[in-house]
Design a protein around this motif. Structure first.
Motif, short mmCIF file in Angstrom:
data_model
loop_
_atom_site.label_atom_id
_atom_site.label_comp_id
_atom_site.label_asym_id
_atom_site.label_seq_id
_atom_site.Cartn_x
_atom_site.Cartn_y
_atom_site.Cartn_z
N SER A 68 -20.94 1.49 33.26
CA SER A 68 -19.67 0.77 33.10
C SER A 68 -19.35 0.70 31.62
O SER A 68 -20.14 0.18 30.83
CB SER A 68 -19.81 -0.64 33.69
N LEU A 69 -18.18 1.23 31.24
CA LEU A 69 -17.76 1.28 29.83
C LEU A 69 -16.41 0.59 29.66
O LEU A 69 -15.49 0.83 30.45
CB LEU A 69 -17.65 2.74 29.36
N TYR A 70 -16.30 -0.22 28.62
CA TYR A 70 -15.02 -0.89 28.33
C TYR A 70 -13.97 0.18 28.06
O TYR A 70 -14.15 1.05 27.20
CB TYR A 70 -15.18 -1.81 27.12
N ASP A 71 -12.89 0.12 28.81
CA ASP A 71 -11.85 1.15 28.77
C ASP A 71 -11.18 1.28 27.40
O ASP A 71 -10.69 2.34 27.05
CB ASP A 71 -10.80 0.89 29.85
N GLY A 72 -11.19 0.22 26.60
CA GLY A 72 -10.56 0.28 25.29
C GLY A 72 -11.48 0.77 24.19
O GLY A 72 -11.08 0.86 23.04
N GLY A 73 -12.73 1.11 24.53
CA GLY A 73 -13.69 1.51 23.52
C GLY A 73 -13.74 3.01 23.30
O GLY A 73 -13.45 3.79 24.21
N ARG A 74 -14.12 3.39 22.10
CA ARG A 74 -14.18 4.83 21.79
C ARG A 74 -15.24 5.55 22.61
O ARG A 74 -15.10 6.73 22.89
CB ARG A 74 -14.34 5.06 20.30
N ILE A 75 -16.31 4.85 23.02
CA ILE A 75 -17.34 5.51 23.83
C ILE A 75 -16.78 5.89 25.20
O ILE A 75 -17.08 6.94 25.74
CB ILE A 75 -18.64 4.67 23.95
N ALA A 76 -15.91 5.05 25.76
CA ALA A 76 -15.29 5.37 27.05
C ALA A 76 -14.42 6.61 26.94
O ALA A 76 -14.47 7.50 27.80
CB ALA A 76 -14.47 4.19 27.56
N ASP A 77 -13.64 6.69 25.87
CA ASP A 77 -12.80 7.88 25.66
C ASP A 77 -13.66 9.13 25.51
O ASP A 77 -13.39 10.16 26.11
CB ASP A 77 -11.95 7.72 24.39
N ALA A 78 -14.71 9.03 24.70
CA ALA A 78 -15.55 10.19 24.42
C ALA A 78 -16.29 10.66 25.67
O ALA A 78 -16.33 11.86 25.97
CB ALA A 78 -16.54 9.86 23.30
N VAL A 79 -16.87 9.73 26.44
CA VAL A 79 -17.59 10.10 27.66
C VAL A 79 -16.61 10.69 28.68
O VAL A 79 -16.91 11.71 29.32
CB VAL A 79 -18.37 8.90 28.24
N SER A 80 -15.44 10.08 28.82
CA SER A 80 -14.44 10.57 29.76
C SER A 80 -14.01 12.00 29.43
O SER A 80 -13.88 12.85 30.31
CB SER A 80 -13.21 9.68 29.77
N GLU A 81 -13.78 12.25 28.17
CA GLU A 81 -13.29 13.56 27.74
C GLU A 81 -14.37 14.63 27.70
O GLU A 81 -14.10 15.79 28.01
CB GLU A 81 -12.61 13.44 26.37
N SER A 82 -15.59 14.26 27.32
CA SER A 82 -16.64 15.28 27.17
C SER A 82 -17.18 15.77 28.51
O SER A 82 -17.56 16.93 28.64
CB SER A 82 -17.79 14.75 26.32
N GLY A 83 -17.26 14.87 29.49
CA GLY A 83 -17.78 15.24 30.80
C GLY A 83 -19.30 15.29 30.88
O GLY A 83 -19.85 15.54 31.95
N ILE A 84 -19.98 15.06 29.76
CA ILE A 84 -21.44 15.01 29.74
C ILE A 84 -21.87 13.82 28.91
O ILE A 84 -21.16 13.40 27.99
CB ILE A 84 -22.07 16.30 29.16
N TRP A 85 -23.04 13.27 29.22
CA TRP A 85 -23.52 12.10 28.50
C TRP A 85 -25.00 11.88 28.77
O TRP A 85 -25.57 12.53 29.64
CB TRP A 85 -22.70 10.85 28.84
N ALA A 86 -25.58 11.00 27.99
CA ALA A 86 -26.98 10.65 28.17
C ALA A 86 -27.11 9.14 28.21
O ALA A 86 -26.31 8.42 27.62
CB ALA A 86 -27.83 11.23 27.04
#
Length: 183
Positions: A68-86
């Protein structure tokens, strides 16, 4: 609040919750113990990382997790756009890193200069050194939920960096602060 120190029952019937309902929810939900982790990704050739406590295993077959990521945070944007995460699960020795990556306004440049890490083999995302466990994921679904995004990922790589007693000493978030499971 009743004089005995217990909170009275509180109905939330409004279409928009009142400030008192929001405050009560914050108080009550702070008593949900959760493991502390760092979610990370690489987007536009830049590392992004943030401390999270809202994560869970969704399924074993196939191995699937949710964060769960705060929608206004840069991490949410980055994870959403990259499609990969750890996701790196933290031990109590990682409390300083958890505080740093949870701080509002941390700089994007140099964000990880003081955090020991390595790159995950499948995604290239940051894995925190000494993580109790790590999971690399490929996003399979994103759901909007109030002020947050629920990002569901299928595990593409996983492992453990910690050993011995470290594994038995996770960093826990409870009652609005970090705690240790063992003493």
């Amino acid at each position: 609040m009743e004089s005995s120190g217990t909170l009275s029952a509180h109905q939330v019937d409004e279409a928009e919750p009142s400030q008192s309902s929001i405050d009560l929810y914050r108080t009550l939900s702070a008593d949900i113990a959760s493991g502390v982790a760092v979610v990370s990704t690489v987007w536009r050739r830049r590392d992004y990382a943030a401390t999270v406590t809202g994560h869970m295993s969704v399924s074993y077959d196939p191995p699937t997790m949710l964060v769960s990521l705060y929608d206004g945070g840069r991490i949410a944007d980055a994870v959403s756009e990259s499609g990969i995460w750890a996701l790196s699960l933290l031990g109590s020795a990682h409390q300083g890193n958890a505080n740093w990556l949870a701080s509002p306004g941390t700089p994007l440049e140099g964000l990880l200069n003081q955090v020991p890490f390595r790159r995950g083999p499948a995604t290239g995302s940051v894995i925190i050194d000494g993580a109790l466990a790590y999971f690399e994921l490929r996003t399979v679904a994103i759901h909007e939920a109030a002020t947050h995004l629920l990002v569901v990922g299928e595990v593409v790589s996983m492992g453990r960096d910690a050993s011995g007693r470290e594994v038995q000493d996770p960093l826990i978030h409870y009652s609005s602060s970090y705690r240790r499971l063992s003493s």
